[in-house]
Design a protein around this motif. Structure first.
Motif, short mmCIF file in Angstrom:
data_model
loop_
_atom_site.label_atom_id
_atom_site.label_comp_id
_atom_site.label_asym_id
_atom_site.label_seq_id
_atom_site.Cartn_x
_atom_site.Cartn_y
_atom_site.Cartn_z
N LEU A 69 1.35 -11.94 3.38
CA LEU A 69 1.31 -11.37 2.03
C LEU A 69 -0.13 -11.16 1.59
N GLN A 70 -0.99 -12.15 1.82
CA GLN A 70 -2.40 -12.05 1.46
C GLN A 70 -3.06 -10.89 2.22
N LEU A 71 -2.72 -10.76 3.50
CA LEU A 71 -3.27 -9.69 4.31
C LEU A 71 -2.87 -8.32 3.78
N MET A 72 -1.61 -8.16 3.42
CA MET A 72 -1.12 -6.86 2.95
C MET A 72 -1.64 -6.54 1.55
N ILE A 73 -1.85 -7.57 0.73
CA ILE A 73 -2.43 -7.33 -0.60
C ILE A 73 -3.85 -6.79 -0.45
N ILE A 74 -4.63 -7.41 0.43
CA ILE A 74 -6.02 -6.97 0.62
C ILE A 74 -6.07 -5.57 1.22
N TYR A 75 -5.20 -5.27 2.18
CA TYR A 75 -5.27 -3.99 2.87
C TYR A 75 -4.63 -2.84 2.09
N PHE A 76 -3.48 -3.13 1.44
CA PHE A 76 -2.74 -2.07 0.78
C PHE A 76 -2.94 -2.04 -0.74
N ALA A 77 -2.95 -3.23 -1.37
CA ALA A 77 -2.95 -3.28 -2.83
C ALA A 77 -4.34 -3.18 -3.45
#
Length: 219
Positions: A69-77
């Motif tokens: 979740l942290q990875l996707m927040i940084i990359y996408f959000a």
């Protein structure tokens, strides 16, 4: 069992390049996470309440939410909020470094607290400054106590690095998926990459044991 590992041969250079791609971001994330982890640990044992609260809140958030979740927040959000794209490599380093820092800070905090308090009192009695005391007396002893736990964190981070495949970073796992899609055969590339991960973890384990032996010998 319809297995044919010979079909992997043309793709071996492509897959093996994933070792460097994986180790590169893992190494940078470890350095970043270790430095931040030490700073957070010092905040947790310090006397400034705001810094202690911040460090505890930071650890709670990053340990209490999934790494993916942290990875996707940084990359996408984050790009959605800032308007600037973040590369897959930078996103991987930030996510894994920030997450690892939370765990490393707890490991270091426990190691510092395990050092005999009499040494702290003796250093204070001798008038040794706090920074010098931590750098030359407390942290070296704490490091010896926490080395196994730190190596375990490094090994865990190396294994979890496969998560970066979800953002398209060409690590080992992503390359295995690409080869599997081209060959319409997934078992062989995934098994081969699994062997590489196992060898990397065993290498880290052996390095950790060797460092432990040398540190015991220096006592």
């Amino acid at each position: 069992m319809n297995l044919d590992f010979t079909q992997l041969v043309p793709y071996l250079p492509f897959i093996l390049e994933g070792i460097w791609a994986t180790l590169k971001f893992v190494a940078v994330a470890l350095v970043f996470g270790s430095i931040l982890g030490v700073l957070l640990a010092l905040c947790k044992i310090g006397s400034i309440m705001f810094l202690r609260w911040f460090a505890d809140a930071y650890t709670s958030v990053f340990r209490g939410t999934p790494l993916i979740l942290q990875l996707m927040i940084i990359y996408f959000a984050v790009p959605q909020l800032t308007g600037y794209d973040i590369t897959a490599f930078t996103s991987a380093v930030l996510a894994f470094g920030l997450n690892s820092a939370a765990y490393i800070s707890e490991i270091i905090r426990a190691g510092i607290n395990a050092v005999d308090k009499g040494q702290v009192e003796a250093a204070q009695a001798l008038g040794i400054p706090y920074k010098a005391m931590m750098k030359d007396i407390i942290l070296p002893q704490a490091f010896k106590n926490i080395l196994p736990a730190l190596m375990n964190e490094f090994i865990t981070l190396t294994k979890e690095s496969a998560l970066v495949s979800v953002i398209g970073y060409l690590d080992l796992m992503r390359r295995a998926q690409v080869v599997g899609a081209e060959l319409y055969r997934n078992f062989e590339p995934l098994l081969f990459v699994g062997l590489i991960y196992w060898l990397m973890v065993m290498g880290l384990t052996l390095i950790g044991r060797q460092v432990e032996r040398r540190m015991r010998a220096s006592d």
